[in-house]
Design an enzyme around this catalytic site. Structure first.
Site, PDB file in Angstrom:
ATOM      1  N   ARG A  53     -11.484  10.087   2.185  1.00 27.44           N
ATOM      2  CA  ARG A  53     -11.963   8.931   3.072  1.00 27.44           C
ATOM      3  C   ARG A  53     -12.579   9.617   4.140  1.00 27.44           C
ATOM      4  O   ARG A  53     -11.785  10.330   5.000  1.00 27.44           O
ATOM      5  CB  ARG A  53     -10.974   8.061   3.240  1.00 27.44           C
ATOM      6  CG  ARG A  53     -11.172   6.861   3.868  1.00 27.44           C
ATOM      7  CD  ARG A  53     -10.404   5.773   3.991  1.00 27.44           C
ATOM      8  NE  ARG A  53     -10.304   4.993   2.864  1.00 27.44           N
ATOM      9  CZ  ARG A  53     -11.117   3.993   2.280  1.00 27.44           C
ATOM     10  NH1 ARG A  53     -12.280   3.868   3.005  1.00 27.44           N
ATOM     11  NH2 ARG A  53     -11.080   3.442   1.475  1.00 27.44           N
ATOM     12  N   HIS A 111       0.947  -1.197  -0.124  1.00 24.51           N
ATOM     13  CA  HIS A 111       0.048  -0.011   0.121  1.00 24.51           C
ATOM     14  C   HIS A 111       0.796   1.279   0.089  1.00 24.51           C
ATOM     15  O   HIS A 111       0.617   2.157  -0.553  1.00 24.51           O
ATOM     16  CB  HIS A 111      -1.007  -0.241   1.134  1.00 24.51           C
ATOM     17  CG  HIS A 111      -2.007   1.023   1.283  1.00 24.51           C
ATOM     18  ND1 HIS A 111      -2.694   1.493   0.283  1.00 24.51           N
ATOM     19  CD2 HIS A 111      -2.206   2.129   2.177  1.00 24.51           C
ATOM     20  CE1 HIS A 111      -3.359   2.569   0.622  1.00 24.51           C
ATOM     21  NE2 HIS A 111      -3.005   2.979   1.551  1.00 24.51           N
ATOM     22  N   ASP A 119      -5.863   0.473  -9.193  1.00 25.00           N
ATOM     23  CA  ASP A 119      -5.856   0.830  -7.795  1.00 25.00           C
ATOM     24  C   ASP A 119      -4.906  -0.458  -7.310  1.00 25.00           C
ATOM     25  O   ASP A 119      -4.819  -1.657  -7.943  1.00 25.00           O
ATOM     26  CB  ASP A 119      -6.993   0.897  -6.975  1.00 25.00           C
ATOM     27  CG  ASP A 119      -6.958   1.957  -5.805  1.00 25.00           C
ATOM     28  OD1 ASP A 119      -5.542   2.131  -5.389  1.00 25.00           O
ATOM     29  OD2 ASP A 119      -7.907   2.256  -5.122  1.00 25.00           O
ATOM     30  N   LYS A 122     -10.543  11.865  -4.271  1.00 24.49           N
ATOM     31  CA  LYS A 122     -11.110  11.121  -3.177  1.00 24.49           C
ATOM     32  C   LYS A 122     -10.933  11.663  -1.567  1.00 24.49           C
ATOM     33  O   LYS A 122      -9.707  11.950  -1.532  1.00 24.49           O
ATOM     34  CB  LYS A 122     -10.502   9.703  -3.249  1.00 24.49           C
ATOM     35  CG  LYS A 122     -11.260   8.663  -2.387  1.00 24.49           C
ATOM     36  CD  LYS A 122     -10.810   7.318  -2.536  1.00 24.49           C
ATOM     37  CE  LYS A 122      -9.710   6.678  -1.568  1.00 24.49           C
ATOM     38  NZ  LYS A 122      -9.480   5.255  -1.728  1.00 24.49           N
ATOM     39  N   SER A 148     -11.190  -3.294  -1.593  1.00 27.55           N
ATOM     40  CA  SER A 148     -11.589  -3.915  -0.337  1.00 27.55           C
ATOM     41  C   SER A 148     -13.072  -4.049  -0.290  1.00 27.55           C
ATOM     42  O   SER A 148     -13.922  -4.946  -0.705  1.00 27.55           O
ATOM     43  CB  SER A 148     -10.953  -3.202   0.711  1.00 27.55           C
ATOM     44  OG  SER A 148     -11.383  -3.849   2.184  1.00 27.55           O
ATOM     45  N   ASP A 184      -7.637   8.242  -6.761  1.00 37.96           N
ATOM     46  CA  ASP A 184      -7.062   9.242  -5.930  1.00 37.96           C
ATOM     47  C   ASP A 184      -5.532   9.709  -6.323  1.00 37.96           C
ATOM     48  O   ASP A 184      -5.102   9.017  -7.145  1.00 37.96           O
ATOM     49  CB  ASP A 184      -7.257   9.089  -4.553  1.00 37.96           C
ATOM     50  CG  ASP A 184      -6.151   7.973  -4.000  1.00 37.96           C
ATOM     51  OD1 ASP A 184      -5.332   7.420  -4.436  1.00 37.96           O
ATOM     52  OD2 ASP A 184      -6.955   6.936  -3.093  1.00 37.96           O
TER      53      ASP A 184
HETATM   54  C1  R5P Z   1      -6.523   3.394  -0.402  1.00 37.05           C
HETATM   55  O1  R5P Z   1      -5.952   4.133  -0.329  1.00 37.05           O
HETATM   56  C2  R5P Z   1      -6.246   2.145  -1.266  1.00 37.05           C
HETATM   57  O2  R5P Z   1      -5.524   2.531  -2.198  1.00 37.05           O
HETATM   58  C3  R5P Z   1      -7.740   1.537  -1.808  1.00 37.05           C
HETATM   59  O3  R5P Z   1      -8.222   2.579  -2.645  1.00 37.05           O
HETATM   60  C4  R5P Z   1      -8.537   1.271  -0.980  1.00 37.05           C
HETATM   61  O4  R5P Z   1      -8.050   0.461   0.107  1.00 37.05           O
HETATM   62  C5  R5P Z   1      -9.880   0.674  -1.468  1.00 37.05           C
HETATM   63  O5  R5P Z   1     -10.762   0.347  -0.463  1.00 37.05           O
HETATM   64  P1  R5P Z   1     -12.354   0.199  -0.605  1.00 37.05           P
HETATM   65  O6  R5P Z   1     -12.434  -0.968  -1.600  1.00 37.05           O
HETATM   66  O7  R5P Z   1     -12.759  -0.374   0.715  1.00 37.05           O
HETATM   67  O8  R5P Z   1     -12.854   1.210  -1.166  1.00 37.05           O
END
Ligand code: R5P
Length: 283
Positions: free
Chosen positions: A186, A124, A210, A184, A214, A161
Site C-alpha cells: 500500500r 479488519h 478480502d 500487495k 473500499s 495480500d
Molecule cells: C486492507 O488491508 C484490506 O484488507 C482491504 O484490502 C482494503 O481495505 C481494500 O481497500 P481498497 O478497495 O480501497 O483497495
C-alpha cells in the site's frame, strides 16, 4: 429476548429474529427536520435481553447506534448485546503517524458504555476487540462466501495480500480448490501496488477474497494481474462492500466477472447473508 435493527442493518436483524425466534421490538424512528435522529421503543423491554443490530457506517449510523443503546438502557433492559455487522473505523486501529487518533478504540470506548456484549463480523484485525471494555467477539462470513462461490466452479481462490491468506485458505478448504496470495504494497489510502508473482492461472476461474472492498483499487489491480496470467474468469468476494466512489466501475473495467459481498453493508452486491454466523452467539 427482543431484537432492534437500526436502519443500516434491517435485513440482518430480521434474519436473526427468524432464526432465534425472537421478536423485533416495536419502535418508532425518524429524522427531525434538522436531520437529528429520534427513536422510541414502544414494546416494554424492561428486564429483557435486547440485541441491537447496527452497522457503524456511514457516520449517521454510529449516532443512531448510540441513541438506540441509550433508549434500551433507559428502558431498563436486563442485558444489552450489540451486533455490529460492519464495524466502521476499524482500519485506523493504531497511530500510523504521531498525532493521529486510534479511531477503532474511540468507537469501542463509546459503544462499550451501554453494552454487555459486542459481536462483529470479520473485523479488519482481531485485536480491535481488545479495545472494548465489555466482552467482544467476532465471527466470519468466509464460510458463507465460500458456499456461494462453490457454485461457480472456482479453480483457485486468492488473497490479495499475505494478511488475508488465512481467509483464502479457509474458503479453499470449503470449496475444495487451490489457494494462493498476491503481493500487495500500500502506497497510500488510494494507491496500491500488486507485485507480479508466479501464478498458474491460465484458463482458470479465480476468486479473490478480502475482508473489505473500499475504493476497489486492491481488487482491480489484482484482476488486471490475473488476466495477464491468462485467468478465464475472475470473481471478487468480500465481507464488507463499501464500494466507495468509482469502485464498481474500476472493477468492471478491470474485467471482473462478478462482484459478491454480504449484507453487513446492504447494497446491490449483497448476495450472501451473515445472520447464520451471528446466531450461534445467542443459542
Ligand atoms: C486492507 O488491508 C484490506 O484488507 C482491504 O484490502 C482494503 O481495505 C481494500 O481497500 P481498497 O478497495 O480501497 O483497495
Amino acid at each position: 429476548m427482543y431484537i432492534i435493527g437500526g436502519t443500516a442493518s434491517k435485513t440482518v436483524a430480521e434474519d436473526l429474529s427468524k432464526s432465534l425466534k425472537a421478536p423485533i421490538a416495536e419502535t418508532i424512528s425518524k429524522r427531525f427536520p434538522d436531520n437529528e435522529f429520534y427513536f422510541r421503543i414502544v414494546d416494554d423491554v424492561k428486564d429483557e435481553h435486547v440485541i441491537i443490530v447496527q452497522t457503524t457506517y456511514p457516520d449517521n449510523n454510529i449516532i443512531e447506534l448510540f441513541i438506540i443503546q441509550n433508549a434500551v438502557e433507559e428502558a431498563k433492559a436486563k442485558e444489552i448485546s450489540i451486533v455490529i455487522p460492519y464495524f466502521g473505523y476499524a482500519r485506523q486501529d493504531t497511530k500510523f503517524k504521531d498525532g493521529e487518533p486510534i479511531s477503532a478504540k474511540a468507537m469501542a470506548n463509546l459503544i462499550s458504555l451501554n453494552a454487555d456484549r459486542v459481536i462483529t463480523v470479520d473485523p479488519h484485525k482481531e485485536h480491535i476487540l481488545d479495545f472494548f471494555s465489555t466482552s467482544a467477539h467476532s465471527c466470519t462470513a468466509v464460510p458463507e462466501l465460500a458456499k456461494y462461490l462453490k457454485n461457480k466452479k472456482i479453480d483457485m481462490i486468492l488473497a490479495p495480500d499475505k494478511g488475508a491468506l488465512n481467509r483464502a485458505k479457509e474458503a479453499a478448504k470449503i470449496m475444495k480448490c487451490d489457494f494462493d496470495y498476491m503481493e500487495k504494497t500500500r502506497i497510500d489510502g488510494e494507491t496500491i501496488e500488486i507485485k507480479p508473482k508466479n501464478l498458474d492461472a491460465v484458463d482458470k476461474n479465480v476468486a479473490i477474497i478480502d475482508d473489505i472492498i473500499s475504493t476497489g483499487g486492491t481488487m482491480a489491480k489484482s484482476i488486471v494481474e490475473l488476466k495477464k496470467y491468462g485467468a478465464k474468469n475472475v470473481y471478487v468476494a468480500c465481507t464488507h462492500g463499501l464500494f466507495a466512489g468509482e469502485a464498481v466501475k474500476k472493477l468492471t473495467t478491470a474485467g471482473c466477472t462478478e462482484i459478491i459481498s454480504t449484507d453487513t453493508i446492504v447494497g446491490q452486491f449483497s448476495k450472501v447473508k451473515v445472520a447464520s454466523c451471528l446466531k450461534s452467539f445467542f443459542i
